[in-house]
Design a protein around this motif. Structure first.
Motif, PDB file in Angstrom:
ATOM      1  N   LEU A  52      -7.354   2.978   2.826  1.00  0.00           N
ATOM      2  CA  LEU A  52      -5.653   1.997   3.097  1.00  0.00           C
ATOM      3  C   LEU A  52      -6.160   0.504   3.665  1.00  0.00           C
ATOM      4  O   LEU A  52      -5.474  -0.367   3.404  1.00  0.00           O
ATOM      5  CB  LEU A  52      -5.329   3.498   3.690  1.00  0.00           C
TER       6      LEU A  52
ATOM      7  N   ILE B  69       1.134  -1.142   0.145  1.00  0.00           N
ATOM      8  CA  ILE B  69       0.025   0.188  -0.019  1.00  0.00           C
ATOM      9  C   ILE B  69       1.418   0.790   0.688  1.00  0.00           C
ATOM     10  O   ILE B  69       0.417   2.590  -1.060  1.00  0.00           O
ATOM     11  CB  ILE B  69      -1.344   0.020   1.463  1.00  0.00           C
TER      12      ILE B  69
ATOM     13  N   ASP C  11      -7.355  -2.672   2.171  1.00  0.00           N
ATOM     14  CA  ASP C  11      -6.925  -2.911   1.085  1.00  0.00           C
ATOM     15  C   ASP C  11      -7.752  -2.523  -0.625  1.00  0.00           C
ATOM     16  O   ASP C  11      -7.887  -3.180  -1.034  1.00  0.00           O
ATOM     17  CB  ASP C  11      -6.567  -4.570   1.220  1.00  0.00           C
TER      18      ASP C  11
END
Ligand code: ASP
Length: 423
Positions: free
Chosen positions: A137, A46, A140
């Motif tokens: 965030l 991420i 995912d």
């Protein structure tokens, strides 16, 4: 990835397989070590996607400056890489490199689109802009993350002065640091791959490795189709240039790319080669550097074959709609790639995470990435001058005389300005 590390990872794969076959219960018992490795690679995804996209999108302002040429370049990149992604998808559906051995029981629930429900394009679109960025965030939600990071990057580009620049520099720093993290994590790959391989062999037997040989075969076949069918057809019927003569002119760069797995290493020579054969400087020095992250033809082929392979290894049967979603995701996630070793693997990782594919298959691909990276990098390198010729022709600025003069010189076996051999 250095050759030495690639060798160690490959050794990890083989040793793990031997240990798993001789001591299956030991192989199964060390699965947690493999899981730690998987977590380490997932950990980086991420921050990597987010920061790379912010930086990438902030650079789109340059595209605007380039105006019409920018637009034509992007159209060319998108059309050609999408055709290649589809070729990879078709080959993976034809040959099923990952089918036969199921690494884990299908966690169909992992792949939200595979829950049996139809893909609802409307609700998919509605949910792309995240109502809560932090939630996106932490859960995912890759499409939402991609969306927000892109918007943020575009917005940051409009912030004047130091304030805007420092934000971009900050994300550049994060992006570089996450690449370093990936490199560090890859140093643990020999052990991680050893454990995963011992687990796979202990649990499923030796046949689990057949898919790896198959995925190499299918990827090389796809890359051969790109070089020997797609590019020649495009060059002949659309660009009207003799593809193989051009290809021969950069054979040395092709081989350097093949052995270093870095297309960045040959970028300057590619730019001067394109100029030498008739592409104006303004176009070659714009299209080729941008192409390094937007126009990776070899990597595109690899990505669709590899993503399908990972899905097949996880026992997921994707519908056409799900495969199309995956292609769309690949189109997005492959932007902002770098022409460096293993970059394509990182993109695969982000995409697999984004669509919820099981990561075991990805980890096994790490073990053979060098072999795949060599070929895809070499094909990336051929795609760049082709794109530069396409944009120059489209702009009606391609200098045919220079191309003819170049061929003349080659016939006379004079050395070329790019330093490429002309034998
Ligand atoms: N190594 C490739 C390149 O340099 C990128 C990739 O890993 O696919 O173009």
């Amino acid at each position: 990835m250095s050759k030495k590390l690639a060798l160690y990872i490959f050794a990890g794969l083989i040793l793990g397989a031997i240990v798993g076959l001789i001591f299956p219960s030991f192989g199964v018992a060390i699965q947690p070590i493999g899981k730690i490795f998987l977590n380490l690679i997932e950990m980086v995804v991420i921050p990597l996607v987010f920061s790379t996209l912010v930086v990438g999108a902030s650079g789109i302002a340059d595209l605007k400056r380039m105006g019409r040429i920018g637009l034509k370049t992007i159209i060319w990149f998108e059309v050609i890489t999408t055709i290649i992604l589809v070729i990879g998808l078709l080959l993976a559906n034809l040959f099923h490199p990952g089918t036969g051995v199921q690494l884990q029981h299908a966690h169909v629930g992992d792949y939200s689109a595979a829950k049996g429900q139809k893909i609802d394009i409307v609700s998919m679109l509605v949910n792309i802009p995240p109502s809560n960025v932090f939630q996106a965030l932490s859960s995912d939600s890759m499409l939402s993350i991609v969306f927000f990071a892109t918007m943020l990057g575009l917005a940051v580009a409009t912030v004047a002065g130091d304030a805007g620049k420092s934000v971009i520099r900050f994300f550049e720093g994060i992006s570089q640091a996450t690449f370093t993290l990936i490199r560090w994590v890859m140093h643990t790959a020999p052990i991680g791959v050893f454990a995963l391989s011992a687990y796979a062999a202990g649990k499923y037997g030796v046949q689990v490795f057949l898919p790896l040989a198959k995925v190499i075969g299918v990827t090389y076949l796809g890359l051969a189709i790109v070089i020997f069918v797609l590019f020649p057809l495009v060059c002949r019927f659309i660009l009207h240039v003799p593809f193989f003569k051009v290809f021969w002119g950069i054979m040395d760069l092709f081989l350097i790319a093949f052995s270093t797995t870095s297309s960045e290493a040959v970028m300057p020579q590619l730019i001067s080669f394109a100029e030498e054969i008739g592409v104006p400087k303004a176009i070659s020095s714009f299209v080729i550097p941008l192409g390094l992250s937007w126009n990776d033809d070899g990597t595109s082929l690899y990505l669709s074959v590899a993503a399908m392979f990972v899905a097949q290894m996880g026992g997921l049967h994707l519908s056409i709609g799900q495969e199309v979603t995956m292609i769309l995701m690949l189109i997005l996630t492959s932007k902002g790639m770098a022409g460096v070793p293993m970059a394509g693997f990182v993109v695969l990782l982000t995409t697999a995470t984004a669509v919820g594919l099981p990561l075991q298959g990805v980890a096994l691909l790490a073990a053979i990435d060098r072999v795949l990276d060599m070929a895809r990098t070499a094909v990336n390198v051929i795609g760049h001058p082709v794109a530069a010729i396409a944009v120059a022709k489209w702009e009606k600025e391609f200098d045919e005389r220079k191309l003819r003069a170049y061929f003349e010189r080659r016939r006379g076996a004079e050395p070329s300005a790019s330093g490429t051999s002309v034998s």
